[in-house]
Design an enzyme around this catalytic site. Sequence first.
Site, PDB file in Angstrom:
ATOM      1  N   CYS A  17       0.838  -1.190   0.000  1.00 22.03           N
ATOM      2  CA  CYS A  17       0.000   0.000   0.000  1.00 22.03           C
ATOM      3  C   CYS A  17       0.874   1.241   0.000  1.00 22.03           C
ATOM      4  O   CYS A  17       2.073   1.177   0.283  1.00 22.03           O
ATOM      5  CB  CYS A  17      -0.902   0.033   1.234  1.00 22.03           C
ATOM      6  N   GLY A  43      -0.137   0.013  -5.005  1.00 26.11           N
ATOM      7  CA  GLY A  43      -1.489  -0.488  -4.789  1.00 26.11           C
ATOM      8  C   GLY A  43      -2.414  -0.013  -5.880  1.00 26.11           C
ATOM      9  O   GLY A  43      -2.473   1.187  -6.148  1.00 26.11           O
ATOM     10  N   ASN A 117       0.081   1.597   5.939  1.00 28.53           N
ATOM     11  CA  ASN A 117       0.818   0.660   5.100  1.00 28.53           C
ATOM     12  C   ASN A 117       1.493  -0.335   6.030  1.00 28.53           C
ATOM     13  O   ASN A 117       2.258   0.056   6.908  1.00 28.53           O
ATOM     14  CB  ASN A 117       1.851   1.402   4.254  1.00 28.53           C
ATOM     15  N   GLY A 118       1.203  -1.604   5.859  1.00 26.45           N
ATOM     16  CA  GLY A 118       1.790  -2.623   6.714  1.00 26.45           C
ATOM     17  C   GLY A 118       0.773  -3.682   7.047  1.00 26.45           C
ATOM     18  O   GLY A 118      -0.283  -3.778   6.413  1.00 26.45           O
ATOM     19  N   TYR A 257      12.246  -5.206  -5.510  1.00 23.80           N
ATOM     20  CA  TYR A 257      11.101  -5.132  -6.415  1.00 23.80           C
ATOM     21  C   TYR A 257      10.113  -4.016  -6.135  1.00 23.80           C
ATOM     22  O   TYR A 257       9.693  -3.309  -7.045  1.00 23.80           O
ATOM     23  CB  TYR A 257      10.353  -6.481  -6.376  1.00 23.80           C
TER      24      TYR A 257
END
Length: 476
Positions: A17, A43, A117-118, A257
């Site tokens: 995210c 996302g 985010n997480g 990535y």
Amino acid sequence: MQKELPIVSPDKFHDECAVFGVYGHEEAANLTYLGLYALQHRGQEASGIVAGDGEQFCIQKGMGLVADIFHKSVLEKLPGHMAIGHNRYSTTGGNDLKNVQPLTVNFALGNLALAHNGNLINAQMLRHELEAYGAIFQSTSDSEVIIHLIAHSRAGSFLSRVVDALNQVRGAFSVVLMTDNGLIAARDPYGLRPLCIGRLRSSWVVASETCAFDLLDAEYIREVEPGELIVITDQGLESHHPFPKTAPAMCVFEYVYFARPDSRIFGSEAVYATRKALGRQLAQEAWVPADVVIPVPDSGVPAALGYAEGASVPFEAGLIRNHYVGRTFIEPEQSIRHFGVKVKLNAVPEVLDGKRVVVIDDSLVRGTTSRKIVKMIRQAGAKEVHMRISSPPIISPCFYGIDTPTKKELIASDHSIEEIRKYITADSLAYLSLDGMLKSAPRTPDQYCTACFTERYPIPFTRAEELQLGLFETAR
């Protein structure tokens, strides 16, 4: 007897995210829209923006890509000098509008919005405890647990409530909160996911990656440190370190990535330089006689450039990617072989015909796409196809905010490199070593989380958390 190998499913981890926030700008929502646009790679399922003027919050969110949701008429409904936004790929909670962030509430201390985010490894246990005390959840996202913890906290000030709540959660969090008075941004003590701070003249901005600042012409100031909480108001920026100190464990896969190559994460140089270094190290470790080096676009390009430099072999674009493939596509009958890959990638016979080809990709998850790519390159006339991966074999799932397959779906978890090579039908296959990857990354090796490569998780799991990770809905 050779183990049975998987034959379907995509061959990449899903992005996690993105979070973004701005304070002190009359066009806060427009800036947030641009920031989310730059962070779209993190996302693509859904996006949302909440804007505030100090008295009321306005929210707009929807399913799909940023540019499809936020038209001019939508952004005009988001007035205010501060805003936060979120791009979503589900890791906990289903793919549903009710789970789209930012999440907003109005409670005793005013308005509150949250973008996260997480992934919280103890979310299910906390949720059950909160429900026992009467909490009513509106979503299935683990992020909503943080909001309820803040509302239920008995601490005095609002900031104390936030600290109390974040000290109860375990796992990965880079969060941006918006209140009637300003923004709060915090990063978990391990620093698993990135979060950075910037300035746009007199305004403050926070974002998952610095590429969002570049689009706005904002100045990158620094990262939010692991375990740091910052408060942004009219008085400026205040820094706090309210969490127990621990050794950092930043996600090394961000370098491999996830992050955009032009971003700076974890306080270091651009990701691009690290990915090239991974490729050069791979050439040292797994050189093979070849006529041409090609990447699997787009994520394999920097590592392929590094490999070509290190191996002194020409770099070519032997695979061309179609950048206009939508998220939904009507597939034809099965008579078109490997259609799912062909619609995204196409081989260039003029580059490959009669050549010994080294193909560079950043990772190999299930092996299904690599198998189809190798066959495509052979059909284009390649004499030899050697697959090289610029990261170690992935043997374990991630529980810190990345949607990964289960362990049994990861091809390297119970198959040897030779078995994988036979499955993808390459002439040779080699991965970058763990030591080589860590040597190529900017920080010292002990500062990274390498759980997906080693199964050594930096946050030990309790038995209850192990049960949660098997039972809680898999999706942000």
